[in-house]
Design an enzyme around this catalytic site. Structure first.
Site, mmCIF file in Angstrom:
data_model
loop_
_atom_site.group_PDB
_atom_site.id
_atom_site.type_symbol
_atom_site.label_atom_id
_atom_site.label_comp_id
_atom_site.label_asym_id
_atom_site.label_seq_id
_atom_site.Cartn_x
_atom_site.Cartn_y
_atom_site.Cartn_z
ATOM 1 N N GLY A 1 0.841 -1.190 0.000
ATOM 2 C CA GLY A 1 0.000 0.000 0.000
ATOM 3 C C GLY A 1 0.874 1.236 0.000
ATOM 4 N N CYS B 1 5.361 -6.157 1.556
ATOM 5 C CA CYS B 1 5.746 -4.740 1.567
ATOM 6 C C CYS B 1 5.061 -4.012 2.740
ATOM 7 C CB CYS B 1 5.434 -4.103 0.208
ATOM 8 S SG CYS B 1 6.303 -2.545 -0.021
ATOM 9 N N TYR B 2 4.062 -3.159 2.478
ATOM 10 C CA TYR B 2 3.407 -2.478 3.605
ATOM 11 C C TYR B 2 2.897 -3.520 4.610
ATOM 12 C CZ TYR B 2 0.190 0.370 6.351
ATOM 13 O OH TYR B 2 -0.451 0.987 7.387
ATOM 14 N N HIS C 1 7.934 -7.823 -3.909
ATOM 15 C CA HIS C 1 6.585 -8.155 -4.399
ATOM 16 C C HIS C 1 6.594 -9.468 -5.192
ATOM 17 C CE1 HIS C 1 4.407 -4.457 -3.337
ATOM 18 N NE2 HIS C 1 5.599 -3.895 -3.420
ATOM 19 N N LYS D 1 -11.428 -11.402 -15.899
ATOM 20 C CA LYS D 1 -11.886 -11.587 -17.279
ATOM 21 C C LYS D 1 -11.479 -12.945 -17.870
ATOM 22 C CE LYS D 1 -13.822 -9.803 -20.975
ATOM 23 N NZ LYS D 1 -15.066 -9.038 -21.004
ATOM 24 N N ASP E 1 -19.225 -11.354 -21.145
ATOM 25 C CA ASP E 1 -19.678 -11.388 -19.759
ATOM 26 C C ASP E 1 -21.166 -11.731 -19.636
ATOM 27 O OD1 ASP E 1 -17.101 -10.628 -19.357
ATOM 28 O OD2 ASP E 1 -17.550 -8.542 -18.911
ATOM 29 N N GLU F 1 4.202 -11.118 -6.268
ATOM 30 C CA GLU F 1 3.080 -11.210 -7.222
ATOM 31 C C GLU F 1 3.402 -10.607 -8.588
ATOM 32 O OE1 GLU F 1 3.456 -9.245 -4.692
ATOM 33 O OE2 GLU F 1 2.387 -7.344 -4.859
#
Ligand code: XMP
Length: 511
Positions: free
Chosen positions: A53, A80-81, A167, A367, A226, A169
């Site tokens: 964050g 991280c944060y 990070h 998606k 969708d 990710e």
């Protein structure tokens, strides 16, 4: 179903964490950092991830959590944060880094098992921080370092609490995926058996519970991915208690209207209403030149036609929409994981129709997961892998005034372009491609005759997120075929040009 909860502290990569966890075949949900601890407990997660964050834990209004989270007996990974917060709340020391680390940084992993099993000793990781942990809380020890940061990751194995300053990710972290997988499998004991088929089954159950034995549902089908997947899923749950209304405004791509009718009359035989309204749309659009005006007219007509059809159908109980997860996360409503929610201000259409509750069975899916679900449910591949198509349809690919004749030109040229891109095997490489009918007419020769006809532009882009885009380098021989087919096969076109502009400064669509 085993689940990982991701507490969102506003980091730009939070959605990515959710995706990566799901890629390890573990279901994950993003919830606000402020979610009450009771809610977290009742959801029985297998693990909790605290996201990054923009704040510093030293800020007066820094986002905080109840430290009781660390006593739930559930493994926690702070990123991280999230790591700095863990240090701060459990008695460690966080300070401004003497040297800010940003970008790809070499990290030395000082542990060989658990979180770091199977990882190289030196691994390139993505860092972006101005604050860092200078002293671990009691019971924790450092498990990774960099040249400037002695505690680039820490662990308390006994309580199964971990933190990483980098990070994992982000794909720039070479072994990030491995680290997350280790957290899920080694620490949280996740089985990694989450599949789309499972998801479909549990969504079907939830829809049945929400709608009840006799409830009926109305869905607006646009023909896009969708709404089509939502329709197929709800059909699986409640059969023909689902009614789909398809407003055909005459501005769809070639063959699309027919395909929607075919799929939802035969493959998924819902109660299907096709409202043929092209005459009305063309009539109302006939004087409009301005792109925004065109969008407004189409939006307004769409609501009117839809409302007229809905009235004819009588009272139905629920309104369904194909809202997907990024919209839910962005609007900050991440806490409600169920397929049903009270309607507040989304889109406006349900409210105008008098519905107070919405069914949104895709609200927890990204998606590409929606596409996978579509395939799992048995929708045709061409429909499921369709490129994005704007709501106002071909109207915003015709510069200036819209007429049925111009729509025909853009529809036919677009079909040729799509056919040739597919034939060349480029349809998965290029993310969006279409033709635009420019407002330009120019002089040409056809046989011995002078012509004064339209110019069609080819637009093709590669992009990850549609926020920025590059123009696609299509091989010349493919362009040659496309150009020659368009001028030969589409009446009133005597020139084809190519749009070679990036976004920004240009947008993907021309209007
Ligand atoms: P732009 O033209 O803004 O497009 O670069 C980005 C993406 O959004 C799509 N797009 C729309 N989609 N209604 C929609 O549903 C619209 O009015 C609209 N305008 C643009 C566009 O096709 C591209 O994928």
């Amino acid at each position: 179903m085993q689940k990982i909860l991701i507490l969102d502290f506003g980091g730009q990569y939070t959605q990515l964490i959710a995706r990566r966890v799901r890629e390890c075949r573990v279901y994950s949900e993003v919830i606000p950092f402020s979610a009450p601890i009771e809610d977290i407990r009742t959801q029985e997660p297998c693990g909790i991830i605290l996201s990054g964050g923009p704040s510093s834990v030293m800020d007066r209004d820094a986002p905080m959590i109840d430290p009781a989270i660390y006593d739930l007996g559930v493994p926690v990974l702070g990123i991280c944060y999230g790591m700095q917060l863990t240090a701060h709340l459990l008695g460690g020391r966080v300070e401004r880094a003497t040297e800010r680390e940003y970008g790809r940084i070499r990290v030395t992993m000082d542990a060989e098992d658990g979180l770091m099993e199977g990882m190289s000793t030196e691994s390139q990781c993505w860092m972006s921080h101005t604050w860092q942990v200078y002293a671990c809380p009691e019971g924790f020890h450092s498990i990774a370092h960099t040249d400037n940061c002695q505690i680039a990751a820490f662990a308390c194995e006994e309580k199964r609490i971990y933190g990483v300053q980098f990070h994992p990710e982000v794909t720039h972290s070479e072994e990030g995926r491995k680290l997350l997988d280790n957290f899920l499998k080694n620490i949280c004991r996740c089985r990694g058996d989450w599949t789309m088929e499972n998801y479909a089954e549990s969504a079907v159950q939830q829809i049945r519970e929400a709608v009840g034995e006799k409830g009926t549902v109305l869905l607006g089908l646009s023909g896009g991915v969708d709404s089509s997947v939502a329709a197929a899923l709800i059909y699986r749950a409640i059969g023909d208690r689902l009614t789909c209304v398809f407003v055909d405004h005459g501005l769809l791509r070639k063959g699309e209207s027919e395909q929607v009718c075919e799929v939802f009359s035969h493959l998924f035989p819902v109660r299907f209403v096709r409202s043929e309204a092209s005459e009305r749309f063309f009539k109302d659009l006939r004087h409009a030149k301005d792109p925004e005006k065109k969008r407004k007219i189409i939006g307004r007509d769409f609501v009117r036609v839809f409302r007229k059809e809905a009235r004819k159908l009588g009272k139905l109980d629920y309104f369904a929409q194909g809202t997907i997860y990024p919209d839910v996360i962005e609007s900050g409503q991440g806490t409600n994981a169920s397929v049903i929610k009270s309607h507040h201000n989304v889109g406006g259409l349900p409210k105008k129709l008098g519905f107070t509750e919405l069914i949104e069975p895709l609200r927890m899916l990204f998606k590409d997961e929606v596409r996978q679900l579509g395939e799992t449910l048995g929708l045709p591949k061409e429909l499921v892998w369709r490129q994005p198509f704007p709501g106002p349809g071909l109207a915003i690919r015709i510069i200036g005034k819209v007429t049925p004749e111009k729509a025909e030109i853009v529809r036919e040229s677009d079909a040729i372009f799509r056919e040739e891109i597919a034939r060349a095997g480029l349809d998965t490489e290029i993310n969006q491609y279409f033709t635009v009918l420019t407002g330009i007419q120019s002089v040409g020769v056809m046989g011995d005759e002078r012509t004064y006809d339209y110019t069609v532009a080819l637009r093709a882009v590669t992009t990850d997120d549609f926020m920025t885009a590059d123009w696609a380098r299509i091989p010349y021989d493919v362009l040659t075929t496309v150009s020659s087919r368009i001028v030969n096969e589409v009446k009133h076109v005597n020139r084809v040009v190519m749009d070679v502009t990036t976004k920004p400064p240009a947008s993907i669509e021309w209007e």
